[in-house]
Scaffold this active site. Sequence first.
Site, PDB file in Angstrom:
ATOM      1  N   ASN A  10     -21.351  -8.935  64.858  1.00 29.25           N
ATOM      2  CA  ASN A  10     -22.689  -8.699  64.292  1.00 29.25           C
ATOM      3  C   ASN A  10     -23.638  -9.711  64.938  1.00 29.25           C
ATOM      4  O   ASN A  10     -23.628 -10.880  64.580  1.00 29.25           O
ATOM      5  CB  ASN A  10     -22.629  -8.880  62.769  1.00 29.25           C
ATOM      6  CG  ASN A  10     -24.004  -8.863  62.128  1.00 29.25           C
ATOM      7  OD1 ASN A  10     -24.984  -8.428  62.754  1.00 29.25           O
ATOM      8  ND2 ASN A  10     -24.092  -9.335  60.893  1.00 29.25           N
ATOM      9  N   TRP A  11     -24.424  -9.212  65.853  1.00 34.41           N
ATOM     10  CA  TRP A  11     -25.300 -10.125  66.614  1.00 34.41           C
ATOM     11  C   TRP A  11     -26.563 -10.512  65.858  1.00 34.41           C
ATOM     12  O   TRP A  11     -27.341 -11.331  66.338  1.00 34.41           O
ATOM     13  CB  TRP A  11     -25.684  -9.475  67.941  1.00 34.41           C
ATOM     14  CG  TRP A  11     -24.573  -9.426  68.936  1.00 34.41           C
ATOM     15  CD1 TRP A  11     -23.282  -9.871  68.774  1.00 34.41           C
ATOM     16  CD2 TRP A  11     -24.639  -8.919  70.277  1.00 34.41           C
ATOM     17  NE1 TRP A  11     -22.557  -9.672  69.921  1.00 34.41           N
ATOM     18  CE2 TRP A  11     -23.379  -9.082  70.854  1.00 34.41           C
ATOM     19  CE3 TRP A  11     -25.657  -8.333  71.031  1.00 34.41           C
ATOM     20  CZ2 TRP A  11     -23.100  -8.685  72.172  1.00 34.41           C
ATOM     21  CZ3 TRP A  11     -25.384  -7.933  72.329  1.00 34.41           C
ATOM     22  CH2 TRP A  11     -24.117  -8.113  72.890  1.00 34.41           C
ATOM     23  N   LYS A  12     -26.822  -9.864  64.740  1.00 38.01           N
ATOM     24  CA  LYS A  12     -28.048 -10.152  63.975  1.00 38.01           C
ATOM     25  C   LYS A  12     -29.260 -10.048  64.916  1.00 38.01           C
ATOM     26  O   LYS A  12     -29.235  -9.218  65.826  1.00 38.01           O
ATOM     27  CB  LYS A  12     -27.936 -11.519  63.294  1.00 38.01           C
ATOM     28  CG  LYS A  12     -26.614 -11.646  62.525  1.00 38.01           C
ATOM     29  CD  LYS A  12     -26.519 -12.837  61.632  1.00 38.01           C
ATOM     30  CE  LYS A  12     -25.152 -12.837  60.961  1.00 38.01           C
ATOM     31  NZ  LYS A  12     -25.016 -13.850  59.932  1.00 38.01           N
ATOM     32  N   HIS A 100     -25.439  -5.769  54.335  1.00 37.77           N
ATOM     33  CA  HIS A 100     -25.168  -7.166  54.705  1.00 37.77           C
ATOM     34  C   HIS A 100     -25.933  -8.069  53.730  1.00 37.77           C
ATOM     35  O   HIS A 100     -27.037  -7.725  53.295  1.00 37.77           O
ATOM     36  CB  HIS A 100     -25.623  -7.413  56.152  1.00 37.77           C
ATOM     37  CG  HIS A 100     -25.178  -8.752  56.650  1.00 37.77           C
ATOM     38  ND1 HIS A 100     -25.849  -9.900  56.330  1.00 37.77           N
ATOM     39  CD2 HIS A 100     -24.119  -9.119  57.406  1.00 37.77           C
ATOM     40  CE1 HIS A 100     -25.212 -10.926  56.886  1.00 37.77           C
ATOM     41  NE2 HIS A 100     -24.163 -10.477  57.543  1.00 37.77           N
ATOM     42  N   GLU A 102     -27.665 -10.576  54.155  1.00 37.07           N
ATOM     43  CA  GLU A 102     -29.038 -10.907  54.597  1.00 37.07           C
ATOM     44  C   GLU A 102     -29.995  -9.756  54.278  1.00 37.07           C
ATOM     45  O   GLU A 102     -31.143  -9.975  53.897  1.00 37.07           O
ATOM     46  CB  GLU A 102     -29.027 -11.254  56.098  1.00 37.07           C
ATOM     47  CG  GLU A 102     -28.383 -12.624  56.334  1.00 37.07           C
ATOM     48  CD  GLU A 102     -27.683 -12.797  57.664  1.00 37.07           C
ATOM     49  OE1 GLU A 102     -27.922 -12.015  58.604  1.00 37.07           O
ATOM     50  OE2 GLU A 102     -26.872 -13.737  57.765  1.00 37.07           O
ATOM     51  N   GLU A 172     -17.551 -10.644  52.579  1.00 36.82           N
ATOM     52  CA  GLU A 172     -18.230 -11.796  53.160  1.00 36.82           C
ATOM     53  C   GLU A 172     -18.774 -12.701  52.066  1.00 36.82           C
ATOM     54  O   GLU A 172     -19.861 -12.427  51.518  1.00 36.82           O
ATOM     55  CB  GLU A 172     -19.399 -11.335  54.038  1.00 36.82           C
ATOM     56  CG  GLU A 172     -18.979 -10.476  55.204  1.00 36.82           C
ATOM     57  CD  GLU A 172     -19.992 -10.564  56.336  1.00 36.82           C
ATOM     58  OE1 GLU A 172     -19.625 -11.004  57.417  1.00 36.82           O
ATOM     59  OE2 GLU A 172     -21.170 -10.212  56.115  1.00 36.82           O
ATOM     60  N   GLY A 178     -22.538 -18.217  58.323  1.00 35.20           N
ATOM     61  CA  GLY A 178     -23.373 -19.077  59.157  1.00 35.20           C
ATOM     62  C   GLY A 178     -23.377 -20.535  58.742  1.00 35.20           C
ATOM     63  O   GLY A 178     -24.202 -21.318  59.208  1.00 35.20           O
ATOM     64  N   SER A 218     -18.184 -17.282  59.029  1.00 30.12           N
ATOM     65  CA  SER A 218     -17.752 -18.378  59.901  1.00 30.12           C
ATOM     66  C   SER A 218     -16.372 -18.152  60.528  1.00 30.12           C
ATOM     67  O   SER A 218     -15.581 -19.082  60.685  1.00 30.12           O
ATOM     68  CB  SER A 218     -17.793 -19.708  59.152  1.00 30.12           C
ATOM     69  OG  SER A 218     -19.128 -19.994  58.742  1.00 30.12           O
ATOM     70  N   GLY A 239     -20.238 -13.133  63.036  1.00 29.23           N
ATOM     71  CA  GLY A 239     -21.645 -13.324  63.381  1.00 29.23           C
ATOM     72  C   GLY A 239     -21.775 -14.255  64.569  1.00 29.23           C
ATOM     73  O   GLY A 239     -21.542 -13.879  65.719  1.00 29.23           O
ATOM     74  N   GLY A 240     -22.133 -15.500  64.287  1.00 26.75           N
ATOM     75  CA  GLY A 240     -22.431 -16.486  65.336  1.00 26.75           C
ATOM     76  C   GLY A 240     -21.432 -16.511  66.485  1.00 26.75           C
ATOM     77  O   GLY A 240     -21.830 -16.526  67.668  1.00 26.75           O
TER      78      GLY A 240
HETATM   79  P1  PGA Z   1     -21.087 -15.787  60.673  1.00 25.29           P
HETATM   80  O1  PGA Z   1     -21.753 -14.434  60.143  1.00 25.29           O
HETATM   81  O2  PGA Z   1     -19.815 -15.410  61.379  1.00 25.29           O
HETATM   82  O3  PGA Z   1     -22.093 -16.389  61.595  1.00 25.29           O
HETATM   83  O4  PGA Z   1     -20.800 -16.633  59.472  1.00 25.29           O
HETATM   84  C1  PGA Z   1     -20.990 -13.410  59.596  1.00 25.29           C
HETATM   85  C2  PGA Z   1     -21.874 -12.267  59.189  1.00 25.29           C
HETATM   86  O5  PGA Z   1     -22.991 -12.510  58.719  1.00 25.29           O
HETATM   87  O6  PGA Z   1     -21.502 -11.088  59.315  1.00 25.29           O
END
Ligand code: PGA
Length: 256
Positions: A10-12, A100, A102, A172, A178, A218, A239-240
């Site tokens: 997930n590149w956001k 998600h 966010e 999650e 993050g 993470s 994500g990251g």
């Molecule tokens: P993260 O994000 O790996 O950077 O914690 C995960 C996500 O939001 O899907």
Amino acid sequence: MTRTPLISGNWKMHHNHFEAIQTVQKLHYLVDKETTESVDVSIHPPFTDLRSIQTLIDADDLPFALGAQHCHWEDKGAFTGEVSPVFLAKLDVKYVIVGHSERRELFGETDEMVAAKVSAIQKHGMTPIVCVGETLDEREAGDTEDKVLGQIDTAVAGRAKAQIASLVIAYEPIWAIGTGKTATSDDAQTVCHSIRERIRHLTDAATADAVRIQYGGSVKAANIAELMAQPDIDGALVGGASLDPDEFAKIIAYQG
Ligand code: PGA
């Protein structure tokens, strides 16, 4: 039932379409073919990158599925700024992330909106990755299961077993996204197991066994193997660490 693991990046809101092409090319170079025969990989870039990545995957027959991060539930209409699931299906998108944290926290997505999107995504032949998870306050108050299972209930309500079986659920914990904090593999397993048990309760054993449950929050090369060793964790939503092809390739190759 053996569930094929699904590792999703997930590149956001990162990587423009030029950076996206470079990242996917580099990832392809770093991931060997044998690995992608036993692990499904999806990449979820921003909307503006989708066409470029679709063309690249097609032209070079890359072993990655195209994913989106979100969509609207209607096929078309006066929804300025929104993206129709029909358009995503046309671009060969296979997986769409829904709900998600966010989107829920920053953009007000409710459980009901998530359910409507799940229907729209499935109607157009794509697979929803439904995100669920608790905040730190909820965890500390002992409300993790109530929150997560409530989100599951609304996401699956009124669906046929076959539709539920084909869902991907991403557990999650919001406090782990993050932040560099990961749920311990035991804690993650406990919640993922409860999710599967809830689905079993709502449907039957075969349906619950078919659902793929990802852990997210993470995830990195250093912790993926331990998470994937858990019986109810079938993949990761990353994500990251998915922005860096070296790190993401190591995560995909977690089996060693
Ligand atoms: P993260 O994000 O790996 O950077 O914690 C995960 C996500 O939001 O899907």
